[in-house]
Design an enzyme around this catalytic site. Structure first.
Site, PDB file in Angstrom:
ATOM      1  N   VAL A  72     -64.599   1.367  -7.148  1.00 36.23           N
ATOM      2  CA  VAL A  72     -64.398   0.236  -6.945  1.00 36.23           C
ATOM      3  C   VAL A  72     -64.166  -0.654  -8.411  1.00 36.23           C
ATOM      4  O   VAL A  72     -64.663  -0.185  -9.222  1.00 36.23           O
ATOM      5  CB  VAL A  72     -65.557  -0.753  -6.085  1.00 36.23           C
ATOM      6  CG1 VAL A  72     -65.516   0.118  -4.505  1.00 36.23           C
ATOM      7  CG2 VAL A  72     -66.941  -0.434  -6.823  1.00 36.23           C
ATOM      8  N   SER A  73     -63.153  -1.742  -8.241  1.00 36.48           N
ATOM      9  CA  SER A  73     -62.921  -2.289  -9.519  1.00 36.48           C
ATOM     10  C   SER A  73     -63.634  -3.410  -9.890  1.00 36.48           C
ATOM     11  O   SER A  73     -63.627  -3.508 -11.357  1.00 36.48           O
ATOM     12  CB  SER A  73     -61.584  -2.649  -9.283  1.00 36.48           C
ATOM     13  OG  SER A  73     -60.310  -1.678  -8.965  1.00 36.48           O
TER      14      SER A  73
END
Length: 188
Positions: A10-11
């Site tokens: 996930v960013s």
């Protein structure tokens, strides 16, 4: 014995890998998990801690499962390089969202298409770069680093001291290539 390995990414801090994990667990029994959290897609794949560890861990015959193929890289080129690194180790890659297994004939066709997209992306990047350079030239902007060497002074010092290129470079604390270029430029 071959292992099934999952990779999650996930960013941002406010995102969670829970959805990716749950979707993968519905379809596969995972032996080992690797995760990169709050890791921007702008960071190249091999520079991400979790993916880097995964690449070191996998062995011939293993399978890597991802929620979506874009989890493996920041762009088509990065994804392709990661997939090719895994393929070179004879590791299968399964992407749930896109629904393909890169070890099957259909998956290999997808990999070929991915390689074509990566080549197109490389060529588009190069074209945009060249257009930017041409625009900057047309606007009269100087390109490259600002010149800090006085070519005439370097050539004159070298001549007056009968110095070698290396000695001149050391005297001015510049590269030998800079000395050669300064001497050529000073000659006219």
């Amino acid at each position: 014995m071959a292992a099934t390995i999952a990779y999650l990414r996930v960013s941002t801090d406010d995102q969670t890998t829970a959805t990716q994990r749950a979707t993968i667990e519905e379809k596969h029994k995972i032996d080992t998990w690797f995760t990169d959290e709050a890791t921007s897609g702008a960071i190249k794949a091999e520079q991400r801690e979790g993916l880097s560890k995964l690449l070191q861990y996998v062995r011939k015959g293993d399978t890597v499962v991802v929620y979506a193929i874009d989890r493996l890289g920041r762009n088509t080129i990065d994804v392709l390089e990661t997939v090719e690194a895994l393929a070179a180790k004879e590791v299968a890659v399964i992407s749930i969202r896109e629904g393909f297994d890169l070890s099957t004939p259909m998956g290999k066709m997808m990999l070929t298409m991915l390689a074509g997209m990566a080549e197109l992306e490389r060529s588009n990047i190069k074209a945009r770069q060249m257009a930017g350079i041409e625009r900057a030239k047309a606007e009269g902007r100087a390109l490259g680093r600002e010149k800090t060497i006085d070519d005439a002074q370097v050539a004159q010092w070298r001549s007056e001291n009968s110095a070698s290129i290396k000695a001149t470079a050391e005297h001015f604390d510049i590269s030998t290539a800079s000395v050669k270029r300064a001497c050529r430029t000073a000659k006219g």
